[in-house]
Design an enzyme around this catalytic site. Structure first.
Site, PDB file in Angstrom:
ATOM      1  N   CYS A 148       0.827  -1.206   0.000  1.00 29.99           N
ATOM      2  CA  CYS A 148       0.000   0.000   0.000  1.00 29.99           C
ATOM      3  C   CYS A 148       0.860   1.254   0.000  1.00 29.99           C
ATOM      4  CB  CYS A 148      -0.960   0.002   1.186  1.00 29.99           C
ATOM      5  SG  CYS A 148      -0.150  -0.156   2.798  1.00 29.99           S
ATOM      6  N   HIS A 189      -1.337   1.132   7.451  1.00 30.27           N
ATOM      7  CA  HIS A 189      -1.818   1.059   6.068  1.00 30.27           C
ATOM      8  C   HIS A 189      -1.779   2.453   5.455  1.00 30.27           C
ATOM      9  CE1 HIS A 189      -4.026  -0.433   2.647  1.00 30.27           C
ATOM     10  NE2 HIS A 189      -5.044   0.398   2.870  1.00 30.27           N
TER      11      HIS A 189
END
Length: 482
Positions: free
Chosen positions: A168, A433
């Site tokens: 990510c 994330h």
């Protein structure tokens, strides 16, 4: 890693008719029928569940090795060992004998051909449904042009990037930069074509592995560090042999560049420096004799501290104390600072290290201003995150007051409008994330790996930004200055 077992394990035809029907990401394990994390054997094309489900892909490999240990190896067994498999969702390749993911290919490029075939199968599975939904929506309003994919609302004019395993950090940067060389171009071109729900950037990812060893593996990485490595390597690749001059000669020549062209950053100017390149003037004054030293430093981004008085604030709505703004961070970066005892300045007049002050001015602004908020700090043996909300403008960021010669700039040349924001969710740089917000044709989108959703300015403004991308305003327009 480079795997030596591909030639003996990759035996299936890239267009094998033995593959199951439907999209590869939804194929089922031939043992337990689970459709979570399907992996296909590149020896026999059988599909089994991956190591994070019931591990039947690994058992398939282990069962295939039994004849090799209990009986005399035949030529056929020696040639086909069921060692290498491919993840049907991320298209990453794994070798069980090496016990690691693979970045190389066979001499005939069979792994890449299988990967491309699986991608085509995946994309074709969405084609009929997408055409049907587009026809229904083509007369709708702009804000209603959305698809429901896997329960998520997805914008039809933008494409997500699949997560290849804690990638990510890379996806958020790529989705922000829409602004290596060949794979980078293909990846960015795919982002706004809208022909796919999600695009898998594995080719670029494997190129990144080869040229940037720091990012090998599937652990979480720092998005800002990746962005700098990516831009630096892209810049060097674009230089190539500049006018017949070798890269090493270019780097040596960089030390003699004048202030007027110093934004070249490590050699000749490229599209990277033309877009992101700016120049800082670093002024250092000796507090003993008053000698002033000036140095011009090129930059592709500015890393800004969040002032210490704001670091205890946890959210925008917290009542105690003022809200930290981007202006506070920029002021902290450019304000006059007295260097501490560990940063004594070597004064050429005093001939020794002395106490001094330092101040930054911006000598030249870039077309795209990238601002990195330093949210991660080392304390003892830990790297902690500063979770403070920093207020930032979506339009009209005025940089004139930070310029060395503001009187020489035009009325609109110092105004910037926000184009993208990278956000880190979680508590540590090695975990959490990354997602990104980016604007396209007047609308804001939220990129969460393969999921792309339409969002609004209010939501973007509440984000706890990690990296901000501002674009120089071209046309005159009203603005709310920072």
């Amino acid at each position: 890693m480079e795997c030596p077992h591909l030639s003996s394990s990759v035996c299936i035809a890239p267009d094998s008719a033995k593959f199951p029907n439907g999209s590869p990401s939804s194929w089922c394990c031939s043992v337990c029928r689970s459709n979570k994390s399907p992996w296909v054997c590149l020896t026999c094309s059988s599909v089994h569940c991956g190591r994070y489900v019931n591990g039947h892909a690994k058992k398939h490999y282990e069962d295939a090795q039994i004849p090799l240990t209990n009986h005399k190896k035949s030529e056929k067994q020696d040639r086909a060992q069921h060692t290498v498999c491919m993840d049907c969702s991320s298209y990453s390749t794994y070798c069980y004998r090496c016990d690691d993911f693979v970045v190389n290919d066979t001499k005939l490029g069979l792994v890449q051909k299988v990967r491309e075939h699986l991608q085509n199968l995946e994309n074709s599975a969405f084609t009929a449904d997408r055409h049907r939904k587009r026809k229904l929506l083509e007369n709708s309003s702009i804000n209603s042009k959305l698809l429901k994919v896997n329960g998520s609302t997805t914008a039809i004019c933008a494409t997500g990037l699949r997560n290849l395993g804690n990638t990510c950090f890379m996806n958020a940067i790529l989705q922000s930069l829409r602004s290596l060389v060949e794979e980078f171009r293909k990846t960015l071109c795919a982002l706004w074509q809208g022909s796919q729900t999600a695009f898998s950037p594995e080719s670029l990812f494997y190129v990144v592995w080869k040229i940037m060893p720091n990012f090998r593996g599937y652990q979480q990485q720092d998005a800002h560090e990746f962005m700098r490595y990516l831009l630096d390597h892209l810049h060097l690749e674009l230089q190539g042999g500049f006018n017949g001059v070798s890269r090493s000669a270019i780097l040596q020549e960089n030390s003699t560049l004048s202030a007027s062209n110093k934004c070249c950053v490590n050699g000749a100017s490229t599209v990277v420096t033309a877009i992101f390149g700016g120049i800082l003037q670093n002024e250092v004054n000796c507090l003993i004799c008053g000698t002033e030293s000036r140095k011009f430093d090129p930059f592709l981004d500015l890393s800004l501290d969040i002032p210490s008085q704001f670091r205890s604030k946890r959210s925008k709505n917290q009542e105690n104390g003022p809200v930290c703004s981007l202006r506070d961070c920029l002021r902290s970066f450019t304000d006059l600072e007295e260097l501490d005892e560990t940063e004594l300045y070597m004064c050429h007049k005093c001939k020794k290290k002395q106490k001094s002050t330092k101040k930054f001015w911006i000598q030249k602004l870039p077309k795209v201003l990238c601002l990195h908020l330093k949210r991660f700090h080392w304390t003892a043996y830990l790297r902690n995150k500063v979770d403070t909300y920093v207020e930032f403008p979506l339009r009209g960021l005025d940089m004139k007051c930070y310029l060395l010669e503001p009187e020489n700039s035009g009325p609109e040349s110092c105004l910037y409008d926000l184009a993208a924001v990278v956000v880190h969710h979680g508590s540590g740089v090695g975990s959490g994330h990354y997602t990104a917000y980016a604007t396209h044709e007047g609308r804001w989108f939220h990129f969460n790996d393969s999921t792309v959703t339409l969002t609004d300015e209010e939501t973007v403004g509440k984000a706890k930004a990690y990296i901000l991308f501002y674009v120089e305003r071209q046309a005159k327009a009203g603005s709310d200055k920072l």
